[in-house]
Each structure stands twice: as C-alpha cells, then as structure tokens.
Design an enzyme around this catalytic site. Structure first.
Site, mmCIF file in Angstrom:
data_model
loop_
_atom_site.group_PDB
_atom_site.id
_atom_site.type_symbol
_atom_site.label_atom_id
_atom_site.label_comp_id
_atom_site.label_asym_id
_atom_site.label_seq_id
_atom_site.Cartn_x
_atom_site.Cartn_y
_atom_site.Cartn_z
ATOM 1 N N GLY A 42 45.393 42.553 30.202
ATOM 2 C CA GLY A 42 44.000 42.430 29.806
ATOM 3 C C GLY A 42 43.203 43.701 29.701
ATOM 4 N N GLU A 97 40.617 47.571 35.394
ATOM 5 C CA GLU A 97 40.905 46.144 35.270
ATOM 6 C C GLU A 97 39.917 45.521 34.281
ATOM 7 O OE1 GLU A 97 42.727 43.641 35.178
ATOM 8 O OE2 GLU A 97 43.002 42.919 37.209
ATOM 9 N N ASP A 98 40.331 44.433 33.634
ATOM 10 C CA ASP A 98 39.409 43.778 32.706
ATOM 11 C C ASP A 98 38.471 42.810 33.410
ATOM 12 O OD1 ASP A 98 41.492 41.953 33.183
ATOM 13 O OD2 ASP A 98 41.371 41.082 31.188
ATOM 14 N N ASP A 101 37.874 38.630 39.540
ATOM 15 C CA ASP A 101 37.284 37.366 39.974
ATOM 16 C C ASP A 101 37.592 37.135 41.452
ATOM 17 O OD1 ASP A 101 39.977 36.671 39.531
ATOM 18 O OD2 ASP A 101 39.511 35.453 37.797
ATOM 19 N N LYS A 128 33.226 38.706 38.347
ATOM 20 C CA LYS A 128 32.801 37.332 38.614
ATOM 21 C C LYS A 128 32.760 37.122 40.128
ATOM 22 C CE LYS A 128 35.836 35.099 35.858
ATOM 23 N NZ LYS A 128 36.453 33.924 35.248
#
Length: 161
Positions: A42, A97-98, A101, A128
């Site tokens: 990602g 990192e994309d 979460d 997130k």
C-alpha cells in the site's frame, strides 16, 4: 465498484509536500546514513511522492521495502512480515506506511528496528485512531480519518494518491 472521492488529489499532494518539508528539517538535524523502509504494497505510491519531495538526504539515503500484512480479505488476521532482515545498524530509519489503523504492523516494525537504529521516524498517509488496539502513534500523519468499511482496502491502496 463505485468509489466516492474522500480526499482530493490536490489536497493529498499538498499534505505530502508539507510532511516532506517537516521530514527534511528533522533529517537535516541528524548525522549519518538514512534508510527509508517502505511498507508494501500500500505505501509504494505515497512513498514515491514523499521521497521525491524530501530534501537534504543526498548521499546518505538508501531505500528498502518490507512486506507486512495483517488483513485477510476484510478481517484482521495474523501479522506476517517478510524481509525484516534489513540492516539498520547505525542508521536513521524512516518507516513509511499508507494506513495505520490497529497499530499492530507499525508496532512490530518499530520493535524490529529499535535495537539497532540510531532513530526511528514513522510516517503515514492515513491514520485511523478509532481502530487502534496498541499504544502506537505515528510521528507524522498526513490525514486522520474516521473508520470506514474495509471492503475496498486493496482496491483503494492501488489508486493514485
């Protein structure tokens, strides 16, 4: 599949440039080699745009990739990390990192490198925090977003940032 625009590309590029400037300033204060560790799949496009805008690392920068996966389909599963034999001894590490979460992936990567790296900086396009199950907080965040369905995660990761 119909996708709704969440963040405009112009806004994303503006934030990437701002984070690149902040990262450039931070790295300018550090002496010694730097390694950017891109979390695949990602983060590749985000990392490309970020790296092209970082200044002051000429002659000190190497780029490595690491494969980390903590999802199977739409559900969190066992964390699997490939290529964690990256030599970070005596280097300043920037993990790119994309999406952060749960924080499991970045916590694990931080633990892999923390014993040999001079410093670790973590950068993410999307954060997130409502999904966090660890105490990990990225150092640099382009956008904090609310929790959305994971159903299109792999398709979204391949879109142009």
């Amino acid at each position: 599949m119909e996708l709704k625009l969440y963040i405009a590309e112009e806004e994303i590029q503006k934030r990437i440039k701002a984070i690149a400037a902040e990262l450039s300033d931070k790295l300018a204060e550090k002496k010694g080699p730097i390694v950017f560790v891109i979390v695949l799949d990602g983060a590749f496009r985000f990392a490309n745009d970020l790296i092209h805008n970082v200044r002051g690392t000429e002659g000190r920068l190497t780029i490595e990739t690491i494969k980390a996966k903590s999802y199977t389909g739409t559900k969190a599963s066992v964390l699997k990390i490939d290529n964690h034999n990256i030599d970070c001894t005596g280097k300043h590490v920037v993990i790119i990192e994309d999406i952060v979460d749960t924080g499991r992936t970045m916590s694990a990567l931080h633990a892999i490198f923390e014993h040999t790296a001079l410093s670790i900086t973590t950068v993410t396009l999307l954060d997130k925090p409502s999904k966090r199950i660890t105490h990990f907080v990225p150092d640099m965040i382009a956008f904090t977003i609310e929790d959305r369905s994971e159903e299109h995660t792999s398709e979204l990761q391949s879109l142009r940032h």
